[in-house]
Motif scaffolding. Structure first.
Motif, PDB file in Angstrom:
ATOM      1  N   LYS A  93       0.826  -1.210   0.000  1.00 26.97           N
ATOM      2  CA  LYS A  93       0.000   0.000   0.000  1.00 26.97           C
ATOM      3  C   LYS A  93       0.862   1.263   0.000  1.00 26.97           C
ATOM      4  O   LYS A  93       0.575   2.232  -0.692  1.00 26.97           O
ATOM      5  CB  LYS A  93      -0.928  -0.017   1.222  1.00 26.97           C
ATOM      6  N   VAL A  94       1.940   1.249   0.792  1.00 26.32           N
ATOM      7  CA  VAL A  94       2.791   2.436   0.943  1.00 26.32           C
ATOM      8  C   VAL A  94       3.686   2.653  -0.277  1.00 26.32           C
ATOM      9  O   VAL A  94       3.944   3.798  -0.676  1.00 26.32           O
ATOM     10  CB  VAL A  94       3.636   2.323   2.236  1.00 26.32           C
ATOM     11  N   PRO A 100       3.536   2.693  -3.603  1.00 23.86           N
ATOM     12  CA  PRO A 100       3.186   3.651  -4.665  1.00 23.86           C
ATOM     13  C   PRO A 100       3.154   5.112  -4.206  1.00 23.86           C
ATOM     14  O   PRO A 100       3.168   6.013  -5.039  1.00 23.86           O
ATOM     15  CB  PRO A 100       1.785   3.196  -5.095  1.00 23.86           C
ATOM     16  N   THR A 101       3.131   5.349  -2.888  1.00 22.60           N
ATOM     17  CA  THR A 101       3.081   6.723  -2.383  1.00 22.60           C
ATOM     18  C   THR A 101       4.478   7.329  -2.211  1.00 22.60           C
ATOM     19  O   THR A 101       4.597   8.526  -1.953  1.00 22.60           O
ATOM     20  CB  THR A 101       2.351   6.792  -1.021  1.00 22.60           C
ATOM     21  N   LEU A 102       5.518   6.506  -2.323  1.00 25.56           N
ATOM     22  CA  LEU A 102       6.891   6.981  -2.097  1.00 25.56           C
ATOM     23  C   LEU A 102       7.555   7.395  -3.408  1.00 25.56           C
ATOM     24  O   LEU A 102       7.262   6.832  -4.469  1.00 25.56           O
ATOM     25  CB  LEU A 102       7.733   5.875  -1.455  1.00 25.56           C
ATOM     26  N   CYS A 131       6.642   0.914   8.114  1.00 25.32           N
ATOM     27  CA  CYS A 131       6.557   1.500   6.764  1.00 25.32           C
ATOM     28  C   CYS A 131       6.415   3.022   6.798  1.00 25.32           C
ATOM     29  O   CYS A 131       6.087   3.643   5.795  1.00 25.32           O
ATOM     30  CB  CYS A 131       5.441   0.873   5.939  1.00 25.32           C
ATOM     31  N   ARG A 153      11.648  11.612   4.339  1.00 26.67           N
ATOM     32  CA  ARG A 153      12.451  11.996   3.174  1.00 26.67           C
ATOM     33  C   ARG A 153      13.373  13.094   3.664  1.00 26.67           C
ATOM     34  O   ARG A 153      12.907  14.105   4.210  1.00 26.67           O
ATOM     35  CB  ARG A 153      11.568  12.491   2.024  1.00 26.67           C
ATOM     36  N   GLU A 208      10.133  15.747   4.364  1.00 24.52           N
ATOM     37  CA  GLU A 208       8.775  15.186   4.394  1.00 24.52           C
ATOM     38  C   GLU A 208       8.767  14.029   5.375  1.00 24.52           C
ATOM     39  O   GLU A 208       9.779  13.358   5.554  1.00 24.52           O
ATOM     40  CB  GLU A 208       8.408  14.691   2.992  1.00 24.52           C
ATOM     41  N   TYR A 216       6.658  10.469   6.580  1.00 23.74           N
ATOM     42  CA  TYR A 216       5.709   9.438   6.140  1.00 23.74           C
ATOM     43  C   TYR A 216       5.168   8.716   7.364  1.00 23.74           C
ATOM     44  O   TYR A 216       5.927   8.271   8.216  1.00 23.74           O
ATOM     45  CB  TYR A 216       6.408   8.431   5.215  1.00 23.74           C
TER      46      TYR A 216
END
Length: 198
Positions: free
Chosen positions: A37-38, A40-42, A176, A180, A194, A196
């Motif tokens: 799930k995580v 694709p957001t990174l 997870c 950044r 950033e 997460y």
């Protein structure tokens, strides 16, 4: 250079609130699902640096499929000594454990842990890992890399190099989750760009 610092996905030991430490536990099904799930957001990365433990390898493969990886042994988790694999319920009658949690307040004070690695030993070790990672990434010209490690290892690293400065537990991140950061190759300072939440 940018680093995407990520804590591995959930293990059964995490679900049972165990001191997993250096035990080589794989991801639980929930941990695999979370990483899928995580991922694709990174942001995409040119390369991955990771702890040698299975849960970090599996997480890295799910977050950034097909990306080459380098193992950095110094990015492994803290060694909790005889507490490893156990949780509060199993340790509550241990005198060493009682002495540790009795003086800790809101958080377990890893700097005062009576067994395994001290917090300072972890900081020193992960600092060596960051130096190795920085030198290798610079030699290859990588502009952004992924780093998959552990909660304690990342707290140790960021408590020394993270900017703006936070107290040790201010760097705790969920499975997870992570940061950044912009890496200064001269000072190794890691400026948060950033966060997460996993």
């Amino acid at each position: 250079m940018e680093l995407i610092l990520i804590r591995h996905g959930t293990t059964q030991g995490n679900l049972e609130k165990r001191f997993v430490g250096t035990l080589d536990m794989p991801l639980a099904p929930q941990g695999e699902e979370l990483a899928r799930k995580v991922g694709p957001t990174l942001p995409r990365v040119a390369h991955i640096y990771r702890s040698p433990l299975t849960r970090c390898r599996q997480t890295a493969q799910l977050l950034w499929q097909g990306t080459e990886m380098t193992v950095i042994d110094e990015l492994r988790e803290s060694d909790f000594g005889p507490f490893e694999g156990k949780n509060h319920e199993e340790l509550k009658d241990d005198p060493l454990y009682q002495a540790w949690i009795g003086q800790s307040g809101d958080h377990l004070n890893f700097a005062a842990m009576p067994v395994g690695e001290t917090a300072q030993q972890v900081v020193d070790r992960v600092s060596v890992g960051l130096e190795k990672l920085t030198a290798d990434a610079a030699a290859h010209g990588y502009e952004r890399v992924g780093v998959v490690s552990h909660g304690g290892a990342l707290m140790g690293l960021l408590s020394k190099y993270g900017r703006p400065v936070r107290e040790y537990y201010g760097w705790m991140c969920p499975n997870c989750g992570g940061f950044r950061v912009s890496l200064d190759p001269d000072t190794l300072e890691l400026t948060v760009l950033e966060e997460y939440k996993g």
